[in-house]
Design an enzyme around this catalytic site. Structure first.
Site, PDB file in Angstrom:
ATOM      1  N   PRO A 235       0.830  -1.204   0.000  1.00 35.37           N
ATOM      2  CG  PRO A 235      -0.787  -1.586   1.610  1.00 35.37           C
ATOM      3  CD  PRO A 235       0.537  -2.091   1.131  1.00 35.37           C
ATOM      4  CD  GLU A 236       2.737   3.220  -4.449  1.00 36.80           C
ATOM      5  OE1 GLU A 236       2.830   4.423  -4.742  1.00 36.80           O
ATOM      6  OE2 GLU A 236       2.935   2.304  -5.272  1.00 36.80           O
TER       7      GLU A 236
ATOM      8  CG  HIS B 240      -3.918 -15.444   6.572  1.00 29.33           C
ATOM      9  ND1 HIS B 240      -2.687 -16.056   6.610  1.00 29.33           N
ATOM     10  CD2 HIS B 240      -4.637 -16.090   5.621  1.00 29.33           C
ATOM     11  CE1 HIS B 240      -2.649 -17.020   5.707  1.00 29.33           C
ATOM     12  NE2 HIS B 240      -3.812 -17.070   5.093  1.00 29.33           N
TER      13      HIS B 240
ATOM     14  NE  ARG C 280       4.263 -12.290   1.001  1.00 33.37           N
ATOM     15  CZ  ARG C 280       4.641 -11.622  -0.085  1.00 33.37           C
ATOM     16  NH1 ARG C 280       3.733 -11.077  -0.883  1.00 33.37           N
ATOM     17  NH2 ARG C 280       5.918 -11.497  -0.387  1.00 33.37           N
TER      18      ARG C 280
END
Length: 277
Positions: free
Chosen positions: A2-3, A93, A112
């Site tokens: 994400p930016e 997760h 992740r």
């Protein structure tokens, strides 16, 4: 990853969902998610604190808590927050649960497991790695032409990796670097000190405008980004160069190409973006 526009979208959603709630307790199921203390210490420090607001600096979320504490959250590749009714069974997760008052749980999901949370006193925010070295925000007020001219002229580096360095300008990632360089007709391998004042002014304007446009479209969904309501961003439908390799340039019609710049895939127009010697 994400930016800035995606993180800003998450921040706004979190303020709608959890601002004003009190943390009743936490469960950390992946200890490495909390970078500076044990899960037990994390729970003890957070329990009873009120989430006063959620701010953002660059790509970092700042949970402002009562008692002059801040939880710094970096989503990294896949981190995401969402709320569920209290007592909802966490998924595979869901690495952290924040039990809130009013029968609400805030879950942090990260497939992740790269995201990190750091809980610090407000007076110690300047010591958080990464956060302490961020450059100015890409806004009209903070990102001045004088600043950009100074840092560009001091460096002889390639413009694409220069923009990705968060210590120069906060929040720009691969997507928005490609987009703003194409809009500014600057080749991604151009050396920063080769840019004229006019080129710097155009690039500055495009960076500010592109970030603002993307925020209005709730960010870009390229892989798995969704906001706190589970909704995908819409700005991928507005992208002019990123992800369009092999397609015609929207400005000149030539075929867009892809190269590696500082080990990052980079899409550009070989006709509009001519590399300077």
């Amino acid at each position: 990853m994400p930016e800035l526009p995606e993180v800003e979208t998450v921040r706004r959603g979190l303020n709608r969902l959890v601002k004003g709630h009190t943390i009743l307790g936490t469960e950390v199921r992946w200890p490495k998610t909390v970078s500076n203390m044990t899960p037990e210490e994390f729970d003890a420090e957070l329990t009873g604190r009120k989430i006063e607001t959620v701010d953002r600096r660059g790509k970092y979320l700042l949970f402002r808590l009562s008692g002059d504490m801040t939880m710094v959250s970096h989503l990294r590749m896949e981190g995401a927050y969402y709320t569920v009714p209290a007592g909802t069974e966490p998924g595979k997760h869901d690495l952290v649960t924040f039990h809130l008052d009013e029968k609400v749980d805030l879950l942090y999901r990260d497939t992740r497991k790269f995201g990190r949370m750091t809980l610090v006193k407000n007076s110690e925010l300047g010591q958080v790695p990464g956060l302490s070295t961020l450059g100015p925000e890409p806004t009209e007020k903070d990102l001045t032409f004088a600043y950009m001219k100074e840092i560009f002229n001091k460096s002889h580096g390639r413009i694409k990796p220069f923009l990705l360095d968060q210590s120069h300008i906060a929040g720009i990632g691969n997507i928005y670097a490609d987009e703003t360089l194409w809009q500014s007709k600057i080749h991604p391998k151009t050396h920063t000190d080769a840019l004229s004042d006019d080129e710097i002014k155009v690039l500055r304007e495009n960076i500010i405008n592109e970030m603002d446009r993307s925020i209005k479209h709730h960010g870009t969904t390229v892989h798995s980004f969704t906001n706190v309501f589970g909704e995908a961003g819409e700005f991928q439908n507005e992208l002019e160069v990123y992800g369009r390799v092999g397609e015609p340039c929207l400005r000149c019609g030539r075929t867009l190409e892809k190269i590696k710049v500082a080990q990052r895939g980079t899409t550009f127009c070989p006709h509009c973006q001519v590399e300077k010697d």
